[in-house]
Enzyme design. Structure first.
Site, PDB file in Angstrom:
ATOM      1  N   HIS A   1      38.699  97.711  18.969  1.00  0.00           N
ATOM      2  CA  HIS A   1      37.241  98.321  19.105  1.00  0.00           C
ATOM      3  C   HIS A   1      37.267  98.804  20.588  1.00  0.00           C
ATOM      4  CE1 HIS A   1      35.937  94.929  21.671  1.00  0.00           C
ATOM      5  NE2 HIS A   1      36.942  94.074  20.852  1.00  0.00           N
TER       6      HIS A   1
ATOM      7  N   ASP B   1      34.116  99.035  22.376  1.00  0.00           N
ATOM      8  CA  ASP B   1      33.245  98.464  23.330  1.00  0.00           C
ATOM      9  C   ASP B   1      33.397  97.645  23.881  1.00  0.00           C
ATOM     10  OD1 ASP B   1      33.246  97.307  20.649  1.00  0.00           O
ATOM     11  OD2 ASP B   1      31.326  96.572  20.895  1.00  0.00           O
TER      12      ASP B   1
ATOM     13  N   ASP C   1      40.022  92.701  26.997  1.00  0.00           N
ATOM     14  CA  ASP C   1      39.026  92.620  25.562  1.00  0.00           C
ATOM     15  C   ASP C   1      38.337  93.856  25.559  1.00  0.00           C
ATOM     16  OD1 ASP C   1      37.578  92.015  23.219  1.00  0.00           O
ATOM     17  OD2 ASP C   1      36.087  90.654  24.162  1.00  0.00           O
TER      18      ASP C   1
ATOM     19  N   GLU D   1      31.856  96.292  18.039  1.00  0.00           N
ATOM     20  CA  GLU D   1      32.369  94.957  17.530  1.00  0.00           C
ATOM     21  C   GLU D   1      31.678  93.864  18.245  1.00  0.00           C
ATOM     22  OE1 GLU D   1      35.088  91.513  17.674  1.00  0.00           O
ATOM     23  OE2 GLU D   1      34.132  92.613  19.286  1.00  0.00           O
ATOM     24  N   GLU D   2      31.374  94.068  19.607  1.00  0.00           N
ATOM     25  CA  GLU D   2      30.637  93.065  20.222  1.00  0.00           C
ATOM     26  C   GLU D   2      29.332  92.776  19.896  1.00  0.00           C
ATOM     27  OE1 GLU D   2      32.440  91.219  22.107  1.00  0.00           O
ATOM     28  OE2 GLU D   2      33.927  92.563  23.004  1.00  0.00           O
TER      29      GLU D   2
ATOM     30  N   GLU E   1      43.488  92.156  19.479  1.00  0.00           N
ATOM     31  CA  GLU E   1      42.571  91.341  20.443  1.00  0.00           C
ATOM     32  C   GLU E   1      43.469  90.523  21.164  1.00  0.00           C
ATOM     33  OE1 GLU E   1      39.308  91.271  20.614  1.00  0.00           O
ATOM     34  OE2 GLU E   1      38.277  91.845  18.974  1.00  0.00           O
TER      35      GLU E   1
END
Length: 398
Positions: free
Chosen positions: A87, A89, A118, A152-153, A178
């Site tokens: 992801h 973001d 992350d 995603e966050e 991840e």
């Protein structure tokens, strides 16, 4: 392993360098992409430019205005190939950083900056691995795909858009890049948000009996949630623990001297792989009715506002063994574990029906979402090399 296979692996691994991994990760970190905020476009631009320069095929698709998902493909044969998932973001940087959070720097073998763990480091490791495979002329029986989604966050609009747009495609397996400290994670809990609104009747606090307190009713609902949470903890899965409830937000009333006419609860319900949040909500509604909370002038409305499915891949699945072996061949002994956190991999496991693992550089618990977030450069190198070996080996097995 044949001499030819060993040779192509050596050629690919030699093309993966620390300098390039650091450079790509720094560029991705500098592109920021804080969420909430919907600002992932700069990160996608950096990643797409690198993938195009590496000779990959790319496609951007808007999940929402100004919020593009990116798909980058290393072509191969007709068999299903691996899907790498990430992801674009990052969570808000917040205060307290020793240096500006989106001005990355290296110190003592670590790369610092918001998103380094992350998960800009994981994205860089996948992209550099695919570039090396392309440059070495690796012949893969199936294509290898990198899907980088937005949001995603927060609410997961990116992964939902991706699964809709690519429905019907086939993959041999999915690796979510991840941060796992390079452990091979074979299962994750899911997550869901349930919003509850309690409707009462406002009145002057001097005569509270004239009203119906939404806050009092909401407190009773919280009691039901706490009781159910405690019941869930009585049965623990050895890999994933148990489902859980958390009351994250509460907002109600309009003044201290008034009976509250409305109260809103935002509940987080962590899911086991087979849990359905809509059935869970039905159960909560039933308990509210049995307790008589939604009577005598009190109304309750509730809905599932976000869901992220969990997943579990058998420990003896070839993808798991291939991941552990690839890491071992890169000098890293990887354990097999589960996550109590959630990730977008659950959507891939559910909607595409493919085995899914989580495997990436960086620490989830000690670095992700933390001030002065950083990632080990040695882990970036190991991850990229292991990803490349997985592509060479798993695609052939597929």
């Amino acid at each position: 392993m044949s001499r030819v296979a060993a040779s192509i692996e050596d050629d690919v691994l030699a093309l993966i360098t620390e300098d390039e991994l650091v450079s790509v990760t720094e560029a991705l970190v500098a592109a920021a992409g804080e969420n909430p905020g919907g600002t992932e476009e700069a990160t996608i631009a950096v990643l797409e430019a690198f993938c195009l320069g590496a000779g990959l095929e790319t496609l951007t698709e808007e999940a929402a205005p100004g919020r593009p998902n990116l798909t980058a493909v290393l072509p191969g044969g007709e068999r299903p190939g691996l899907l790498f998932l990430g992801h674009s973001d990052v969570v808000p940087a917040g205060e307290g950083w020793e240096r500006p959070p989106f001005e990355p720097y290296v110190r003592d073998g670590r790369l610092y900056g918001r998103g380094s763990t992350d998960m800009k480091g994981g994205l860089a490791a996948v992209a550099v691995a695919l570039k090396a495979l392309k440059a070495a002329g690796a012949q893969l029986p199936g294509p290898v795909t990198l899907a980088c989604t937005v949001d995603e966050e927060d609410l997961g609009i990116g992964i939902r858009a991706y699964t809709r747009a690519h429905a019907g495609e086939s993959f041999s397996g999915c690796i979510v890049a991840e941060p796992t400290d390079l452990a091979t994670v074979i299962g994750c809990r899911g997550d869901s948000y349930i919003d509850v609104t309690v409707h009462g009747k406002s009145a002057h606090s001097g005569r509270p009996s004239d009203g119906r307190s939404a806050i009092n009713a909401a407190a009773k609902i919280i009691g039901l949630v706490v009781e159910d949470h405690e019941r869930l903890q009585e049965t623990q899965d050895p890999l994933l623990g148990a489902g859980s409830w958390n009351v994250g937000l509460i907002d109600g009333g309009s003044g201290t001297s008034m009976v509250a006419g409305e109260c809103r609860l935002s509940l987080d319900r962590r899911l086991m792989p087979d849990d359905d949040p809509h059935r869970i909500l039905d159960g909560l509604r039933a308990r509210i009715g049995e307790a008589g909370i939604d009577q005598d002038g009190i109304g309750v409305s509730a809905s599932v506002t976000m869901e992220m499915p969990g997943f579990r891949t058998p420990e003896d699945h070839p993808l798991v063994g291939d991941a552990v072996a690839a890491l071992a061949d890169c000098g890293f002994a990887s354990g097999i574990s589960g996550w109590t956190a959630a990730c977008d991999g659950g959507f891939i496991a559910r909607d595409f029906g493919v085995p899914t693992i989580v495997l990436g550089p960086g620490g989830l618990n000690d670095q992700a979402h933390q001030v002065n977030e950083s990632v080990s450069i040695a882990e970036l190198v190991t991850a990229a090399r292991a990803y490349a070996l997985l592509c060479l080996r798993q695609a052939k097995a597929g």
